[in-house]
Design an enzyme around this catalytic site. Structure first.
Site, PDB file in Angstrom:
ATOM      1  N   CYS A 136     -43.096 -68.307  49.639  1.00 32.41           N
ATOM      2  CA  CYS A 136     -43.478 -68.521  51.028  1.00 32.41           C
ATOM      3  C   CYS A 136     -44.993 -68.524  51.199  1.00 32.41           C
ATOM      4  CB  CYS A 136     -42.844 -67.439  51.905  1.00 32.41           C
ATOM      5  SG  CYS A 136     -43.364 -67.557  53.615  1.00 32.41           S
ATOM      6  N   CYS A 139     -46.253 -66.806  54.370  1.00 39.45           N
ATOM      7  CA  CYS A 139     -46.241 -65.331  54.319  1.00 39.45           C
ATOM      8  C   CYS A 139     -47.382 -64.815  53.442  1.00 39.45           C
ATOM      9  CB  CYS A 139     -44.943 -64.794  53.720  1.00 39.45           C
ATOM     10  SG  CYS A 139     -43.472 -65.638  54.251  1.00 39.45           S
ATOM     11  N   ASP A 140     -47.610 -65.450  52.311  1.00 41.14           N
ATOM     12  CA  ASP A 140     -48.464 -64.842  51.281  1.00 41.14           C
ATOM     13  C   ASP A 140     -49.758 -65.593  50.969  1.00 41.14           C
ATOM     14  OD1 ASP A 140     -46.506 -62.901  50.961  1.00 41.14           O
ATOM     15  OD2 ASP A 140     -45.372 -64.171  49.597  1.00 41.14           O
TER      16      ASP A 140
END
Ligand code: NDP
Length: 320
Positions: A136, A139-140
């Protein structure tokens, strides 16, 4: 302890689940919805959604799912956090166990459990998951500011992840295992024209390197057999998804990949009173808008089915 009885139980909280909730709630069926382990579903880990009708300027995925939830709450859907661990569709009402302890009996069950990211299956990928390995970018990606990363895959997801990362990191290497990409033309154009995305054709990751954190990726060219090590700190896998349908395997007809089979043109499964919607039953379109559409079908099919069941039960009681 006796089980709680509900009319409509919705499993999952992506576009399909929340749309089913809006329709079922407005039909007076008092739906109960369990959100599962990723409330809001896959759209909570995506960035701009530009193709959902009604948002002319686009919308961020997480915001869209907050909007979906709010709409379901407005009609008093009973939204609960919890994971459905097992089901028993051998009789009626249908039995569902939540968080390994709560027993629910449902007249109709609408499955909207969606799909999850696939992994390559490398030992090193698993070992370094969360320590440089991710599925992701949204997200990261932040953690790799001004660093170099790899994105594996050649579909729209991979193109989207690479495009998103290219705005944060120094350089993105895209590993494409064939000599062409599956992604749509416009997405391909975007990655090909980004100055800091380099596409490696016929390239596969053999190993993610690093003890505590990712510090490289060993890549092989599957035509020439040539190997090289890319000096990167992040490894993003974007090679598609698999349906979250394991708990239904014993009861429902599925294809070889685990997508639930529905009767064409409906959301009905092989078990009366159990309906499948969204990505759990769709391996072709897999869009938020198609998932929402099938969520609507699930609720309308469930409403009709419950009405017919009530007539049947009444007639049986009257000995008709
Ligand atoms: P896809 O199934 O479309 O693509 C998966 C990609 O991963 C393919 O290129 C495939 O390669 C590659 N792949 C699979 N397994 C491996 C492996 N073991 N090693 C290396 N590469 C591998 O999945 P997506 O998640 O990209 O897209 C799913 C659906 O969602 C599509 O319909 C897509 O259009 C849609 N989508 C739309 C978006 C948008 O419009 N903004 C964004 C994201 C997804 P190969 O081609 O060789 O099989």
């Amino acid at each position: 302890m006796s089980a709680e009885r509900v009319k409509v139980l919705i499993i999952g909280s992506g576009p399909a689940g929340y749309t089913a909730a809006v329709y079922a709630a407005r039909a007076g069926l008092k739906p109960v919805l369990y959100q599962g382990d990723q409330p809001g579903g896959q759209l909570t880990i995506t960035s701009d959604v530009e193709n959902y009708p009604g948002y002319p300027d686009g919308v961020m995925g997480p915001q869209m799912m907050i909007d979906f939830q709010k709409q379901a709450e407005r009609f008093e859907t009973d939204i609960r956090s919890g994971i459905v661990n097992s089901v028993d569709f051998s009789g009626w009402p249908h039995k569902v166990t939540v968080d390994e302890k709560t027993e629910i009996e449902a007249e109709a069950v609408i499955i909207s459990t969606g799909a999850s990211a696939k992994w390559l299956g490398l030992e090193s990928e698993q070992r370094l998951n969360g320590r440089g390995v991710s599925a992701c970018a949204v997200c990261d990606g932040f953690f790799f500011r001004n660093q170099d990363v790899v994105v594996v895959g050649a579909g729209d997801s991979a193109a989207e992840e690479a495009g998103y990362l290219s705005k944060i990191v120094k350089k993105v290497y895209m590993l494409v295992r064939r000599d062409e990409m599956r992604a749509s033309k416009i997405m391909q154009q975007r990655v090909k024209s980004a100055p800091n995305i380099e596409i490696l054709w016929n390239a596969e990751a053999k190993e993610v390197l690093g003890d505590e954190e990712v510090d490289g990726v060993r890549v092989v060219n599957n035509v020439t057999g040539e190997e090289k090590v890319l000096d990167v700190q992040g490894f993003f896998v974007a090679i598609g998804h698999q349906p979250n349908t394991d708990i239904f395997k014993e009861w429902l007809d599925m294809d070889e990949q685990g997508y639930i089979k529905t009767i064409p043109g409906t959301s009905r499964t092989n078990v009366p009173g159990v309906f499948a919607t969204g990505d759990a039953q769709d391996k072709i379109y897999r869009q938020a808008v198609t998932a929402a559409g099938t969520g609507c079908m699930g609720a309308l099919d469930a409403e009709k089915w419950i009405a017919e069941k009530e007539v049947e039960l009444k007639e049986t009681a009257q000995g008709v």
